[in-house]
Design an enzyme around this catalytic site. Structure first.
Site, mmCIF file in Angstrom:
data_model
loop_
_atom_site.group_PDB
_atom_site.id
_atom_site.type_symbol
_atom_site.label_atom_id
_atom_site.label_comp_id
_atom_site.label_asym_id
_atom_site.label_seq_id
_atom_site.Cartn_x
_atom_site.Cartn_y
_atom_site.Cartn_z
ATOM 1 N N ASP A 78 -7.821 -8.302 6.230
ATOM 2 C CA ASP A 78 -8.654 -8.034 7.233
ATOM 3 C C ASP A 78 -9.239 -6.780 7.685
ATOM 4 O OD1 ASP A 78 -6.813 -7.457 8.528
ATOM 5 O OD2 ASP A 78 -7.883 -7.242 10.243
ATOM 6 N N ASP B 30 0.549 -1.011 -0.295
ATOM 7 C CA ASP B 30 0.361 0.154 0.367
ATOM 8 C C ASP B 30 1.067 1.029 -0.383
ATOM 9 O OD1 ASP B 30 -2.095 1.742 0.387
ATOM 10 O OD2 ASP B 30 -2.198 1.900 2.518
HETATM 11 P P1 IMP Z 1 2.463 -0.764 3.847
HETATM 12 O O1 IMP Z 1 1.244 0.601 4.167
HETATM 13 O O2 IMP Z 1 2.684 -1.090 2.176
HETATM 14 O O3 IMP Z 1 3.013 -1.021 5.183
HETATM 15 O O4 IMP Z 1 1.145 -1.273 3.952
HETATM 16 C C1 IMP Z 1 0.879 -2.270 5.854
HETATM 17 C C2 IMP Z 1 -0.592 -3.498 5.950
HETATM 18 O O5 IMP Z 1 -1.080 -2.565 5.823
HETATM 19 C C3 IMP Z 1 0.031 -4.488 5.221
HETATM 20 O O6 IMP Z 1 0.483 -4.962 5.485
HETATM 21 C C4 IMP Z 1 -2.040 -4.953 5.001
HETATM 22 O O7 IMP Z 1 -1.529 -5.480 6.105
HETATM 23 C C5 IMP Z 1 -2.100 -3.215 5.434
HETATM 24 N N1 IMP Z 1 -2.948 -2.785 4.872
HETATM 25 C C6 IMP Z 1 -3.340 -2.002 3.419
HETATM 26 N N2 IMP Z 1 -3.849 -2.161 2.834
HETATM 27 C C7 IMP Z 1 -5.183 -2.335 3.092
HETATM 28 C C8 IMP Z 1 -5.949 -2.484 2.462
HETATM 29 O O8 IMP Z 1 -6.907 -2.623 1.536
HETATM 30 N N3 IMP Z 1 -7.142 -3.982 2.786
HETATM 31 C C9 IMP Z 1 -6.282 -4.603 4.179
HETATM 32 N N4 IMP Z 1 -5.524 -4.513 4.743
HETATM 33 C C10 IMP Z 1 -4.864 -3.421 4.315
#
Ligand code: IMP
Ligand code: MG
Length: 174
Positions: A154, A98
């Site tokens: 989730d 994300d």
């Molecule tokens: P990051 O922002 O790339 O570090 O993502 C962090 C974490 O946020 C991911 O591993 C997911 O566990 C959670 N996450 C981000 N976007 C979503 C989504 O759309 N649905 C569910 N979990 C999310």
């Protein structure tokens, strides 16, 4: 809630990604490191499609939060990180890329342990992702910038077990 990726489409995308991983590591051994808890479904399906000598480890990453916002770097749970990755080919597996913050924080911490190589694979990458200067090496699907659940992902500990991937409507996120 609307279906974004069906079970059949998930299976097909994961099969394609597994093919790319198989080709990349062909003949080598691999240590899969899954990030809890969102990656468990992908790890379970992915490893059964790989014909390589492989080990599986899971890690939990946490950060100190204030009002849901992560303060400071992600810290890997040390007990779960007590396995050896020195000299091994590590594939870090997460559910979704994300902001990219999780992999951005985890990769250097694992790199310090002296793996032979480190790559990353995610089921999903958001179109408008990336507050960081890295991209995952293997991606199952690129998706619109919506909040998605199912197949391990989730919302407030719910929907991990949906067999397909769905986008939540704003009114379902209260
Ligand atoms: P990051 O922002 O790339 O570090 O993502 C962090 C974490 O946020 C991911 O591993 C997911 O566990 C959670 N996450 C981000 N976007 C979503 C989504 O759309 N649905 C569910 N979990 C999310
Ligand atoms: Mg996660």
């Amino acid at each position: 809630m609307k279906t974004l990726i069906t079970e059949d489409q998930l299976r097909e995308g994961i099969r394609r990604m597994a093919g790319e991983i198989q080709k990349h590591y062909d003949g080598k051994s691999l240590t899969i490191v899954g990030v809890l808890s969102g990656s468990i479904t992908l790890v379970a399906d992915l490893i059964r499609l790989l014909d390589l000598p492989l080990r599986v480890q899971l890690i939990q990453a946490r950060c100190d939060r204030a009002k849901g916002v992560c303060l400071g770097p992600l810290v890997i749970d040390e007990d779960l990180l007590s396995f050896g990755v020195r000299g091994r080919n590590v594939l870090l597996v997460d559910d979704i890329f994300d902001t990219g913050r999780t992999l951005w924080d985890l990769i250097p911490q694992i790199d310090e342990l002296g793996p032979a190589s480190i790559r990353s694979a995610v089921l999903l990458m958001k179109e408008k992702c990336c507050q960081v200067a890295i991209k995952p090496d293997f991606v199952g699907f690129t998706i619109p910038n919506e909040f998605v659940v199912g197949y391990g992902l989730d919302y407030q500990d719910r929907y991990h077990n949906l067999p397909h991937l769905a986008a939540l409507e704003p009114n379902e996120m209260t």
